[in-house]
Design a protein around this motif. Sequence first.
Motif, mmCIF file in Angstrom:
data_model
loop_
_atom_site.group_PDB
_atom_site.id
_atom_site.type_symbol
_atom_site.label_atom_id
_atom_site.label_comp_id
_atom_site.label_asym_id
_atom_site.label_seq_id
_atom_site.Cartn_x
_atom_site.Cartn_y
_atom_site.Cartn_z
ATOM 1 N N MET A 1 1.256 -1.753 -0.098
ATOM 2 C CA MET A 1 -0.233 -0.157 0.164
ATOM 3 C C MET A 1 0.661 1.243 -0.494
ATOM 4 O O MET A 1 0.978 2.235 -0.284
ATOM 5 N N PHE A 2 2.217 1.215 0.763
ATOM 6 C CA PHE A 2 2.486 2.544 0.769
ATOM 7 C C PHE A 2 3.912 2.490 0.175
ATOM 8 O O PHE A 2 5.018 3.267 0.510
ATOM 9 N N GLY A 3 4.720 1.305 -0.832
ATOM 10 C CA GLY A 3 5.857 1.386 -0.895
ATOM 11 C C GLY A 3 6.527 1.300 0.148
ATOM 12 O O GLY A 3 7.858 2.194 -0.319
ATOM 13 N N ALA A 4 6.773 1.034 1.158
ATOM 14 C CA ALA A 4 8.184 0.997 2.402
ATOM 15 C C ALA A 4 8.201 -0.654 2.641
ATOM 16 O O ALA A 4 6.745 -0.882 2.948
ATOM 17 N N ASN A 5 8.918 -0.286 3.567
ATOM 18 C CA ASN A 5 8.850 -1.721 4.528
ATOM 19 C C ASN A 5 8.417 -1.230 5.923
ATOM 20 O O ASN A 5 9.276 -0.688 6.558
ATOM 21 N N LEU A 6 7.551 -1.922 6.147
ATOM 22 C CA LEU A 6 7.162 -1.223 7.779
ATOM 23 C C LEU A 6 8.616 -1.611 9.070
ATOM 24 O O LEU A 6 8.739 -0.172 9.981
ATOM 25 N N GLU A 7 9.267 -2.992 8.657
ATOM 26 C CA GLU A 7 10.570 -2.866 10.106
ATOM 27 C C GLU A 7 11.278 -1.528 9.567
ATOM 28 O O GLU A 7 11.972 -0.536 11.040
ATOM 29 N N ASP A 8 11.688 -1.411 8.579
ATOM 30 C CA ASP A 8 12.370 0.222 8.210
ATOM 31 C C ASP A 8 12.113 1.244 8.792
ATOM 32 O O ASP A 8 12.733 2.035 9.438
ATOM 33 N N LYS A 9 10.541 1.583 8.895
ATOM 34 C CA LYS A 9 10.356 1.980 9.061
ATOM 35 C C LYS A 9 10.199 2.600 10.907
ATOM 36 O O LYS A 9 10.678 3.838 10.586
ATOM 37 N N LEU A 10 9.654 1.334 11.119
ATOM 38 C CA LEU A 10 10.408 1.561 12.590
ATOM 39 C C LEU A 10 11.208 1.967 13.088
ATOM 40 O O LEU A 10 11.313 2.943 14.588
ATOM 41 N N LYS A 11 11.984 1.544 12.672
ATOM 42 C CA LYS A 11 13.121 1.348 12.724
ATOM 43 C C LYS A 11 13.905 2.903 12.574
ATOM 44 O O LYS A 11 14.924 3.873 13.168
ATOM 45 N N GLY A 12 13.396 3.585 12.073
ATOM 46 C CA GLY A 12 13.702 5.141 11.508
ATOM 47 C C GLY A 12 13.281 5.894 12.481
ATOM 48 O O GLY A 12 13.647 7.142 12.775
ATOM 49 N N GLU A 13 11.734 5.847 13.147
ATOM 50 C CA GLU A 13 10.851 6.676 14.060
ATOM 51 C C GLU A 13 11.108 5.841 15.729
ATOM 52 O O GLU A 13 10.506 7.057 16.541
ATOM 53 N N LEU A 14 10.969 5.183 15.784
ATOM 54 C CA LEU A 14 11.571 4.514 17.733
ATOM 55 C C LEU A 14 12.587 4.196 17.560
ATOM 56 O O LEU A 14 13.254 4.468 17.301
ATOM 57 N N GLY A 15 12.778 3.621 18.909
ATOM 58 C CA GLY A 15 13.701 3.313 19.765
ATOM 59 C C GLY A 15 13.521 2.985 21.344
ATOM 60 O O GLY A 15 12.756 2.967 21.236
ATOM 61 N N GLY A 16 14.824 2.548 22.220
ATOM 62 C CA GLY A 16 14.923 1.757 22.856
ATOM 63 C C GLY A 16 14.137 0.310 22.891
ATOM 64 O O GLY A 16 13.761 -0.360 22.116
ATOM 65 N N HIS A 17 12.822 0.065 24.309
ATOM 66 C CA HIS A 17 12.234 -1.200 24.099
ATOM 67 C C HIS A 17 10.967 -1.048 23.304
ATOM 68 O O HIS A 17 10.892 -1.978 22.962
ATOM 69 N N PHE A 18 10.961 0.353 23.860
ATOM 70 C CA PHE A 18 9.645 0.104 22.679
ATOM 71 C C PHE A 18 9.696 0.135 21.239
ATOM 72 O O PHE A 18 8.786 -0.959 20.340
ATOM 73 N N LEU A 19 10.573 0.086 20.742
ATOM 74 C CA LEU A 19 10.985 -0.663 18.714
ATOM 75 C C LEU A 19 11.628 -1.778 18.777
ATOM 76 O O LEU A 19 11.081 -2.290 18.545
ATOM 77 N N GLU A 20 11.999 -2.215 20.301
ATOM 78 C CA GLU A 20 11.886 -3.655 20.595
ATOM 79 C C GLU A 20 10.773 -4.488 20.078
ATOM 80 O O GLU A 20 10.853 -6.058 19.943
ATOM 81 N N LEU A 21 10.268 -4.069 21.021
ATOM 82 C CA LEU A 21 8.737 -4.885 21.037
ATOM 83 C C LEU A 21 8.223 -4.762 20.280
ATOM 84 O O LEU A 21 6.951 -5.822 19.685
ATOM 85 N N CYS A 22 8.135 -3.633 19.238
ATOM 86 C CA CYS A 22 7.640 -3.622 17.985
ATOM 87 C C CYS A 22 7.866 -4.870 17.417
ATOM 88 O O CYS A 22 7.085 -5.331 16.131
ATOM 89 N N LEU A 23 9.499 -4.571 17.242
ATOM 90 C CA LEU A 23 9.833 -5.184 15.517
ATOM 91 C C LEU A 23 9.167 -6.943 16.549
ATOM 92 O O LEU A 23 9.905 -7.750 15.365
ATOM 93 N N CYS A 24 9.838 -7.041 17.686
ATOM 94 C CA CYS A 24 9.186 -8.338 17.845
ATOM 95 C C CYS A 24 7.892 -9.014 16.978
ATOM 96 O O CYS A 24 7.477 -9.933 17.576
ATOM 97 N N LEU A 25 7.310 -8.054 17.349
ATOM 98 C CA LEU A 25 5.415 -8.457 17.283
ATOM 99 C C LEU A 25 4.845 -8.510 15.801
ATOM 100 O O LEU A 25 4.522 -9.092 15.331
ATOM 101 N N LEU A 26 6.623 -8.097 15.134
ATOM 102 C CA LEU A 26 6.103 -7.997 13.566
ATOM 103 C C LEU A 26 6.251 -9.361 13.165
ATOM 104 O O LEU A 26 6.065 -9.981 12.161
ATOM 105 N N MET A 27 6.911 -10.191 13.997
ATOM 106 C CA MET A 27 7.960 -11.857 13.564
ATOM 107 C C MET A 27 6.639 -12.519 13.398
ATOM 108 O O MET A 27 5.934 -13.035 14.903
ATOM 109 N N PRO A 28 7.065 -13.296 13.124
ATOM 110 C CA PRO A 28 6.109 -15.303 12.675
ATOM 111 C C PRO A 28 6.901 -16.017 14.449
ATOM 112 O O PRO A 28 7.752 -15.342 14.430
ATOM 113 N N SER A 29 5.910 -16.592 15.065
ATOM 114 C CA SER A 29 6.023 -17.627 16.549
ATOM 115 C C SER A 29 7.871 -17.829 16.471
ATOM 116 O O SER A 29 8.378 -17.869 16.827
ATOM 117 N N CYS A 30 7.921 -18.923 15.026
ATOM 118 C CA CYS A 30 8.544 -19.845 15.232
ATOM 119 C C CYS A 30 9.544 -18.843 14.540
ATOM 120 O O CYS A 30 10.807 -19.121 15.378
#
Length: 260
Positions: A1-30
Motif C-alpha cells: 500500500m505504501f511502497g515502504a518496509n514497515l520494519e525499516d520505518k519503525l527503526k527510523g521512528e522509534l527507539g529503545g525497548h518500545f522499538l524492540e517490542l514492536c519489531l518482535c511483534l512483527l515476527m512469526p512465532s517460529c
Amino acid sequence: MFGANLEDKLKGELGGHFLELCLCLLMPSCQFDAWCLHQAMKGIGTKEIRLIEVISTKSNSEMATIKTEYKNIYGRDLEGDIVSETSGHLRNILVSLIQGRRDEECYLNSDVMKQDVKDLFEAGENMLGTDESVFNKVLALRSVGHLQEVFKIYRQQHQQDLEAVIASETSGDTKEAYLAIVKYIKDPAAYFAECLHKSMAGIGTRDERLIQIVVDRSELDLKDIAEKYMEMYKKALPTAIADDTSGDYRKLLVRLTNLN
C-alpha cells in the motif's frame, strides 16, 4: 500500500525497548523463537535462562520448526551453537530437548511410571550426589501425560514434590532447566506467571525476558497466564507491568496483557 518496509520505518521512528517490542511483534512465532535463542547466545556471555524458557516449553514439532528457521535465518545449526555456548549437565538437557524425541503417545504404562519414580529416587534423594543422566532421560523423553503421573506418584511415595528434590540435589542453570520442565508440564500458566514475576522482581526490570514471554505467549495463553498471575501474586499483570515500565513501551505491554 505504501511502497515502504514497515520494519525499516519503525527503526527510523522509534527507539529503545518500545522499538524492540514492536519489531518482535512483527515476527512469526517460529522466527521469533529462533531470534530469541540467537539473542541469548549473541556476543560475550550466554543468557541461559532465556534459552531454558524457550527450549523447555516447546513440543517436538515446534522445536523442529524453530531449528529449521534458525538455520534459514542465521545459516547455523542450533544444536551446534547450544553445544558451543553451554556446558555440563545444562548442555545435555538442552540438547536432548532440541532433538525433539519426547514420547507423544497417549497410552500410559503404569509399570514404566513406577520404574521412573524409583529411578528418580535412586538417582537423587537416595544417593550421595546426583545422577543427572537419569533426570535427563526421564524429563526429556517421557510424554507430558506420563510425567504428570510420575510427579503425582513421587509425591505420594516420598512425601515431597520432585521440584523440592531438584532444588536440593542440583544447582545453577541445570537446576533451573529441570525445574522449568517440571513446572511447565505441571501448570504452564503458573510457570510463565512466575517467570513474568521474576522478570520484574527487585531493582530494575529484565526487559528482554519480559518482552520474550509476553510476545511468545500473546497469541497462545496470555489470558490464562494473566489470570494465574492474579491468583498467585494478588495483583493484575497489566498493573504490575505498568508499575515497572514507562512510556509507549509500557502502554503497548499493558495493551497486550490487558485481555479483558
